[in-house]
Motif scaffolding. Structure first.
Motif, PDB file in Angstrom:
ATOM      1  N   GLU A   7       0.836  -1.193   0.000  1.00 34.32           N
ATOM      2  CA  GLU A   7       0.000   0.000   0.000  1.00 34.32           C
ATOM      3  C   GLU A   7       0.877   1.251   0.000  1.00 34.32           C
ATOM      4  O   GLU A   7       1.826   1.366   0.767  1.00 34.32           O
ATOM      5  N   ILE A   8       0.560   2.192  -0.866  1.00 35.86           N
ATOM      6  CA  ILE A   8       1.308   3.451  -0.927  1.00 35.86           C
ATOM      7  C   ILE A   8       0.813   4.374   0.181  1.00 35.86           C
ATOM      8  O   ILE A   8      -0.399   4.575   0.328  1.00 35.86           O
ATOM      9  N   PRO A   9       1.707   4.930   0.986  1.00 34.72           N
ATOM     10  CA  PRO A   9       1.292   5.841   2.061  1.00 34.72           C
ATOM     11  C   PRO A   9       0.537   7.041   1.499  1.00 34.72           C
ATOM     12  O   PRO A   9       0.782   7.474   0.365  1.00 34.72           O
ATOM     13  N   ASP A  10      -0.367   7.594   2.307  1.00 37.93           N
ATOM     14  CA  ASP A  10      -1.179   8.724   1.849  1.00 37.93           C
ATOM     15  C   ASP A  10      -0.320   9.916   1.444  1.00 37.93           C
ATOM     16  O   ASP A  10      -0.628  10.605   0.467  1.00 37.93           O
ATOM     17  N   GLU A  11       0.784  10.157   2.190  1.00 37.06           N
ATOM     18  CA  GLU A  11       1.615  11.317   1.842  1.00 37.06           C
ATOM     19  C   GLU A  11       2.260  11.152   0.471  1.00 37.06           C
ATOM     20  O   GLU A  11       2.452  12.132  -0.265  1.00 37.06           O
ATOM     21  N   ASP A  12       2.573   9.910   0.102  1.00 40.05           N
ATOM     22  CA  ASP A  12       3.139   9.665  -1.228  1.00 40.05           C
ATOM     23  C   ASP A  12       2.071   9.825  -2.314  1.00 40.05           C
ATOM     24  O   ASP A  12       2.352  10.331  -3.409  1.00 40.05           O
ATOM     25  N   LYS A  13       0.863   9.379  -1.990  1.00 41.20           N
ATOM     26  CA  LYS A  13      -0.239   9.566  -2.943  1.00 41.20           C
ATOM     27  C   LYS A  13      -0.476  11.050  -3.203  1.00 41.20           C
ATOM     28  O   LYS A  13      -0.671  11.475  -4.347  1.00 41.20           O
ATOM     29  N   VAL A  14      -0.453  11.843  -2.128  1.00 41.00           N
ATOM     30  CA  VAL A  14      -0.664  13.289  -2.257  1.00 41.00           C
ATOM     31  C   VAL A  14       0.431  13.914  -3.105  1.00 41.00           C
ATOM     32  O   VAL A  14       0.174  14.771  -3.954  1.00 41.00           O
ATOM     33  N   ALA A  15       1.679  13.484  -2.885  1.00 41.14           N
ATOM     34  CA  ALA A  15       2.801  14.026  -3.660  1.00 41.14           C
ATOM     35  C   ALA A  15       2.638  13.713  -5.142  1.00 41.14           C
ATOM     36  O   ALA A  15       2.920  14.556  -6.015  1.00 41.14           O
ATOM     37  N   ASP A  19       1.770  16.509  -8.166  1.00 41.83           N
ATOM     38  CA  ASP A  19       2.626  16.684  -9.332  1.00 41.83           C
ATOM     39  C   ASP A  19       1.809  16.611 -10.620  1.00 41.83           C
ATOM     40  O   ASP A  19       2.033  17.384 -11.559  1.00 41.83           O
ATOM     41  N   PHE A  20       0.855  15.678 -10.672  1.00 41.40           N
ATOM     42  CA  PHE A  20      -0.018  15.584 -11.846  1.00 41.40           C
ATOM     43  C   PHE A  20      -0.784  16.887 -12.064  1.00 41.40           C
ATOM     44  O   PHE A  20      -0.853  17.416 -13.182  1.00 41.40           O
ATOM     45  N   ILE A  21      -1.365  17.405 -10.984  1.00 37.36           N
ATOM     46  CA  ILE A  21      -2.212  18.597 -11.089  1.00 37.36           C
ATOM     47  C   ILE A  21      -1.396  19.817 -11.494  1.00 37.36           C
ATOM     48  O   ILE A  21      -1.774  20.565 -12.405  1.00 37.36           O
ATOM     49  N   VAL A  22      -0.261  20.035 -10.842  1.00 41.44           N
ATOM     50  CA  VAL A  22       0.569  21.201 -11.135  1.00 41.44           C
ATOM     51  C   VAL A  22       1.127  21.139 -12.556  1.00 41.44           C
ATOM     52  O   VAL A  22       1.349  22.165 -13.196  1.00 41.44           O
ATOM     53  N   SER A  23       1.321  19.925 -13.060  1.00 41.74           N
ATOM     54  CA  SER A  23       1.884  19.748 -14.404  1.00 41.74           C
ATOM     55  C   SER A  23       0.820  19.654 -15.492  1.00 41.74           C
ATOM     56  O   SER A  23       1.138  19.348 -16.647  1.00 41.74           O
ATOM     57  N   SER A  24      -0.429  19.921 -15.149  1.00 43.04           N
ATOM     58  CA  SER A  24      -1.508  19.838 -16.148  1.00 43.04           C
ATOM     59  C   SER A  24      -1.221  20.751 -17.333  1.00 43.04           C
ATOM     60  O   SER A  24      -0.837  21.910 -17.150  1.00 43.04           O
ATOM     61  N   PRO A  25      -1.383  20.259 -18.559  1.00 43.55           N
ATOM     62  CA  PRO A  25      -1.200  21.124 -19.731  1.00 43.55           C
ATOM     63  C   PRO A  25      -2.224  22.256 -19.710  1.00 43.55           C
ATOM     64  O   PRO A  25      -3.287  22.133 -19.094  1.00 43.55           O
ATOM     65  N   PRO A  26      -1.927  23.359 -20.385  1.00 45.48           N
ATOM     66  CA  PRO A  26      -2.876  24.480 -20.409  1.00 45.48           C
ATOM     67  C   PRO A  26      -4.223  24.064 -20.981  1.00 45.48           C
ATOM     68  O   PRO A  26      -4.288  23.336 -21.970  1.00 45.48           O
ATOM     69  N   GLY A  27      -5.285  24.494 -20.304  1.00 45.96           N
ATOM     70  CA  GLY A  27      -6.625  24.192 -20.779  1.00 45.96           C
ATOM     71  C   GLY A  27      -7.119  22.801 -20.474  1.00 45.96           C
ATOM     72  O   GLY A  27      -8.219  22.431 -20.875  1.00 45.96           O
ATOM     73  N   GLU A  28      -6.319  22.012 -19.742  1.00 45.85           N
ATOM     74  CA  GLU A  28      -6.694  20.620 -19.479  1.00 45.85           C
ATOM     75  C   GLU A  28      -6.716  20.294 -17.990  1.00 45.85           C
ATOM     76  O   GLU A  28      -6.652  19.133 -17.607  1.00 45.85           O
ATOM     77  N   PHE A  29      -6.828  21.319 -17.166  1.00 45.96           N
ATOM     78  CA  PHE A  29      -6.855  21.117 -15.721  1.00 45.96           C
ATOM     79  C   PHE A  29      -8.030  20.234 -15.311  1.00 45.96           C
ATOM     80  O   PHE A  29      -7.874  19.315 -14.510  1.00 45.96           O
ATOM     81  N   LEU A  45      -9.145  12.777   0.918  1.00 47.37           N
ATOM     82  CA  LEU A  45      -7.698  12.943   0.799  1.00 47.37           C
ATOM     83  C   LEU A  45      -7.364  13.945  -0.308  1.00 47.37           C
ATOM     84  O   LEU A  45      -6.451  14.759  -0.162  1.00 47.37           O
ATOM     85  N   LEU A  46      -8.129  13.897  -1.389  1.00 42.39           N
ATOM     86  CA  LEU A  46      -7.907  14.827  -2.493  1.00 42.39           C
ATOM     87  C   LEU A  46      -8.161  16.259  -2.046  1.00 42.39           C
ATOM     88  O   LEU A  46      -7.381  17.174  -2.359  1.00 42.39           O
ATOM     89  N   LYS A  47      -9.238  16.453  -1.291  1.00 43.43           N
ATOM     90  CA  LYS A  47      -9.599  17.793  -0.838  1.00 43.43           C
ATOM     91  C   LYS A  47      -8.586  18.340   0.159  1.00 43.43           C
ATOM     92  O   LYS A  47      -8.177  19.501   0.085  1.00 43.43           O
ATOM     93  N   GLU A  48      -8.161  17.490   1.084  1.00 46.51           N
ATOM     94  CA  GLU A  48      -7.248  17.945   2.128  1.00 46.51           C
ATOM     95  C   GLU A  48      -5.805  18.070   1.641  1.00 46.51           C
ATOM     96  O   GLU A  48      -5.087  18.998   2.032  1.00 46.51           O
ATOM     97  N   GLY A  49      -5.383  17.152   0.770  1.00 45.60           N
ATOM     98  CA  GLY A  49      -3.977  17.123   0.399  1.00 45.60           C
ATOM     99  C   GLY A  49      -3.598  17.911  -0.831  1.00 45.60           C
ATOM    100  O   GLY A  49      -2.452  18.358  -0.961  1.00 45.60           O
ATOM    101  N   ALA A  50      -4.562  18.111  -1.747  1.00 41.20           N
ATOM    102  CA  ALA A  50      -4.208  18.717  -3.028  1.00 41.20           C
ATOM    103  C   ALA A  50      -4.705  20.148  -3.190  1.00 41.20           C
ATOM    104  O   ALA A  50      -4.513  20.746  -4.250  1.00 41.20           O
TER     105      ALA A  50
END
Length: 279
Positions: A7-15, A19-29, A45-50
């Motif tokens: 199981e991947i720890p929650d902090e690693d999932k958040v990281a 990274d996926f969200i911050v690296s979203s291409p323009p117009g594709e968030f 977890l998505l709401k609290e961590g991201a």
């Protein structure tokens, strides 16, 4: 149990999702957000961590935000970030809350704006005119702090029906005490028809101007901006032409692995012959 079943720890999932969200291409968030939500399958977890990633994305992308009562949008950037999560629109001298998912402003309030001894409004006027002249649907915001004026420009074209999106960003900083001018130009383009290709490019500039009155100084800086941005855009276009003729072709085989060109007419003849033989 293999190492891949752990199981991947929650902090690693958040990281990872951050990274996926911050690296979203323009117009594709929105598309990236929806995919990440399905993959994570944990809205809490998505709401609290991201949450911080949404703000980081919009601030780094210079996301334009319509402001009630203004014909010009405000850019959401770190230069306009205020206490309490609000952002500043120096043009209207208003602060506002910003919904980083809906991209909407609310709770507008009067706010103080640093004018840097009159240089900020002079630059705002000049940069606004420059943006309208050079970017079809561009937007800009000009901020002041201490002895510096920072101008941010954003222009985007989203063409999802043609499988591409792109965004231009430029940031220019002027120091009235030293006359130093620094610029950061960024271009991001994503093309995804039958493939996935991204252009991510940036250029840094450092110049100096003789400081005079506010309007004259702003005009000097605009000349630097116009020359530098035009040269950069021309260079990118030329590089694309070279890449299409050389680099991209080098990624594909000139011949199949047999080292012999396929005679498609003969293949078609074999196919027709086989069909006739079966009748």
């Amino acid at each position: 149990m293999s190492e891949y079943d752990e199981e991947i720890p929650d902090e690693d999932k958040v990281a990872i999702i951050t990274d996926f969200i911050v690296s979203s291409p323009p117009g594709e968030f929105n598309e990236v957000f929806s995919d990440v939500r399905v993959l994570l399958n944990n809205d809490n977890l998505l709401k609290e961590g991201a949450a911080g990633a949404y703000a980081e994305y919009n601030e780094t992308q210079f996301t334009p935000c319509p402001i009630e009562g203004s014909e010009e949008p405000a850019l959401v950037t770190k230069h306009g970030k205020l206490d309490g999560g609000k952002y500043l629109d120096p043009r209207t001298k208003k602060s506002f809350d910003f919904d980083h998912l809906r991209k909407e402003a609310s709770n507008l309030e009067d706010a103080e704006v640093e004018d840097v001894d009159g240089y900020r409004p002079a630059f705002e006027k000049a940069v606004t005119e420059y943006t309208k002249d050079h970017y079809e649907k561009g937007a800009c915001s000009v901020f002041g702090e201490g002895s510096t004026v920072t101008a941010c420009i954003e222009h985007h074209k989203f063409q999802p029906h043609n499988f591409w999106n792109g965004r231009w960003r430029s940031q220019w900083t002027f120091n009235k005490e030293t006359g130093e001018v620094t610029g950061l130009l960024k271009v991001t383009v994503h093309y995804y028809e039958d493939g996935n290709v991204q252009l991510v490019s940036e250029k840094k500039i450092s110049e100096k101007v003789a400081v005079s009155d506010e309007t004259a100084t702003a005009k000097k800086v605009i000349k630097i901006m116009e020359k530098t941005e035009s040269e950069y855009q021309t260079a990118i276009s030329q590089n694309y032409s070279v890449m299409s003729d050389t680099t991209f072709k080098a990624l594909r085989r000139a011949l199949p692995i047999t080292r012999t060109k396929v005679n498609w007419h003969r293949v078609l003849g074999y196919k027709i012959g086989a069909e006739l033989a079966n009748k």
